[in-house]
Write a protein that holds these residues in place. Sequence first.
Motif, PDB file in Angstrom:
ATOM      1  N   ALA A 153       3.370  27.849 -40.367  1.00  0.00           N
ATOM      2  CA  ALA A 153       3.090  28.920 -39.820  1.00  0.00           C
ATOM      3  C   ALA A 153       2.088  29.911 -40.762  1.00  0.00           C
ATOM      4  CB  ALA A 153       4.262  29.877 -39.463  1.00  0.00           C
ATOM      5  N   GLY A 154       2.373  30.039 -41.845  1.00  0.00           N
ATOM      6  CA  GLY A 154       1.701  30.780 -42.865  1.00  0.00           C
ATOM      7  C   GLY A 154       0.312  30.067 -43.051  1.00  0.00           C
ATOM      8  N   GLN A 155       0.137  28.720 -43.068  1.00  0.00           N
ATOM      9  CA  GLN A 155      -1.141  28.126 -43.175  1.00  0.00           C
ATOM     10  C   GLN A 155      -1.997  28.308 -42.058  1.00  0.00           C
ATOM     11  OE1 GLN A 155       0.165  24.044 -43.976  1.00  0.00           O
ATOM     12  NE2 GLN A 155      -0.356  24.229 -46.062  1.00  0.00           N
ATOM     13  N   ILE A 156      -1.381  28.315 -40.740  1.00  0.00           N
ATOM     14  CA  ILE A 156      -2.124  28.707 -39.591  1.00  0.00           C
ATOM     15  C   ILE A 156      -2.527  30.051 -39.616  1.00  0.00           C
ATOM     16  CG2 ILE A 156      -1.818  28.867 -36.985  1.00  0.00           C
ATOM     17  CD1 ILE A 156       0.071  26.493 -37.315  1.00  0.00           C
ATOM     18  N   ILE A 157      -1.717  31.071 -39.761  1.00  0.00           N
ATOM     19  CA  ILE A 157      -2.033  32.511 -39.822  1.00  0.00           C
ATOM     20  C   ILE A 157      -3.463  32.548 -40.814  1.00  0.00           C
ATOM     21  CG2 ILE A 157      -1.531  34.759 -40.751  1.00  0.00           C
ATOM     22  CD1 ILE A 157       1.383  33.973 -39.400  1.00  0.00           C
ATOM     23  N   LEU A 158      -3.004  31.719 -41.886  1.00  0.00           N
ATOM     24  CA  LEU A 158      -4.216  31.962 -43.155  1.00  0.00           C
ATOM     25  C   LEU A 158      -5.714  31.325 -42.581  1.00  0.00           C
ATOM     26  CD1 LEU A 158      -5.131  32.703 -46.200  1.00  0.00           C
ATOM     27  CD2 LEU A 158      -4.721  30.286 -46.533  1.00  0.00           C
ATOM     28  N   LEU A 159      -5.719  30.313 -41.920  1.00  0.00           N
ATOM     29  CA  LEU A 159      -6.924  29.712 -41.148  1.00  0.00           C
ATOM     30  C   LEU A 159      -7.237  30.645 -40.099  1.00  0.00           C
ATOM     31  CD1 LEU A 159      -5.878  25.925 -41.104  1.00  0.00           C
ATOM     32  CD2 LEU A 159      -7.543  26.870 -42.512  1.00  0.00           C
ATOM     33  N   VAL A 160      -6.614  31.265 -39.354  1.00  0.00           N
ATOM     34  CA  VAL A 160      -6.984  32.066 -38.324  1.00  0.00           C
ATOM     35  C   VAL A 160      -7.644  33.497 -38.866  1.00  0.00           C
ATOM     36  CG1 VAL A 160      -6.414  33.728 -36.432  1.00  0.00           C
ATOM     37  CG2 VAL A 160      -5.483  31.408 -36.451  1.00  0.00           C
TER      38      VAL A 160
ATOM     39  N   VAL B  29     -12.780  36.268 -40.310  1.00  0.00           N
ATOM     40  CA  VAL B  29     -13.429  36.786 -41.284  1.00  0.00           C
ATOM     41  C   VAL B  29     -14.872  36.255 -41.436  1.00  0.00           C
ATOM     42  CG1 VAL B  29     -13.859  37.027 -43.565  1.00  0.00           C
ATOM     43  CG2 VAL B  29     -11.678  37.691 -42.903  1.00  0.00           C
ATOM     44  N   LEU B  30     -14.812  34.817 -41.117  1.00  0.00           N
ATOM     45  CA  LEU B  30     -16.142  34.180 -40.990  1.00  0.00           C
ATOM     46  C   LEU B  30     -17.158  34.433 -40.021  1.00  0.00           C
ATOM     47  CD1 LEU B  30     -18.031  31.898 -42.244  1.00  0.00           C
ATOM     48  CD2 LEU B  30     -16.682  30.298 -41.058  1.00  0.00           C
ATOM     49  N   ILE B  31     -16.468  34.471 -38.835  1.00  0.00           N
ATOM     50  CA  ILE B  31     -16.951  35.004 -37.496  1.00  0.00           C
ATOM     51  C   ILE B  31     -17.590  36.193 -37.535  1.00  0.00           C
ATOM     52  CG2 ILE B  31     -16.757  35.296 -35.130  1.00  0.00           C
ATOM     53  CD1 ILE B  31     -14.996  32.687 -35.058  1.00  0.00           C
ATOM     54  N   LEU B  32     -16.841  37.087 -38.101  1.00  0.00           N
ATOM     55  CA  LEU B  32     -17.093  38.467 -38.083  1.00  0.00           C
ATOM     56  C   LEU B  32     -18.438  38.833 -39.163  1.00  0.00           C
ATOM     57  CD1 LEU B  32     -13.726  40.502 -38.157  1.00  0.00           C
ATOM     58  CD2 LEU B  32     -15.526  40.538 -36.310  1.00  0.00           C
ATOM     59  N   THR B  33     -18.345  38.003 -40.254  1.00  0.00           N
ATOM     60  CA  THR B  33     -19.391  38.017 -41.293  1.00  0.00           C
ATOM     61  C   THR B  33     -20.818  37.544 -40.587  1.00  0.00           C
ATOM     62  OG1 THR B  33     -18.016  37.755 -43.132  1.00  0.00           O
ATOM     63  CG2 THR B  33     -20.065  37.448 -43.469  1.00  0.00           C
ATOM     64  N   GLY B  34     -20.629  36.473 -39.944  1.00  0.00           N
ATOM     65  CA  GLY B  34     -21.865  35.968 -39.262  1.00  0.00           C
ATOM     66  C   GLY B  34     -22.479  36.981 -38.295  1.00  0.00           C
ATOM     67  N   VAL B  35     -21.636  37.584 -37.548  1.00  0.00           N
ATOM     68  CA  VAL B  35     -21.903  38.613 -36.136  1.00  0.00           C
ATOM     69  C   VAL B  35     -22.721  39.664 -36.864  1.00  0.00           C
ATOM     70  CG1 VAL B  35     -21.039  40.100 -34.672  1.00  0.00           C
ATOM     71  CG2 VAL B  35     -20.410  37.898 -34.694  1.00  0.00           C
ATOM     72  N   TRP B  36     -22.051  40.308 -38.253  1.00  0.00           N
ATOM     73  CA  TRP B  36     -22.419  41.545 -38.855  1.00  0.00           C
ATOM     74  C   TRP B  36     -23.902  41.022 -39.488  1.00  0.00           C
ATOM     75  CZ3 TRP B  36     -23.499  41.702 -44.241  1.00  0.00           C
ATOM     76  CH2 TRP B  36     -23.995  43.039 -44.697  1.00  0.00           C
TER      77      TRP B  36
END
Length: 87
Positions: A6-13, A18-25
């Motif tokens: 569960a921790g790894q899934i949360i980290l990946l999400v 963050v990657l998507i928001l950085t791209g949009v910005w």
Amino acid sequence: MRSLSAGQIILLVVLGSVLILTGVWGISVWSASSGVEMGKHGWIALGLGTFFSLLIGCGLMALMFFSSRSGHDDVADPFRQRERRDR
């Protein structure tokens, strides 16, 4: 293949968002500054900054590689000392 915890899934999400928001910005900033021209001095500064950043990065990587190959790092790594004694 092992399943993700569960921790790894949360980290990946979180990292994916963050990657998507950085791209949009980045796209929004790029399109907002589309009418701005950069002068001759700006291009010179951009070129010199890029060149020296690459030069310093490559130089530090080369120093790290040669330091590792020459054995200078062996004194700072107690685990390698232990492996040599066991042989």
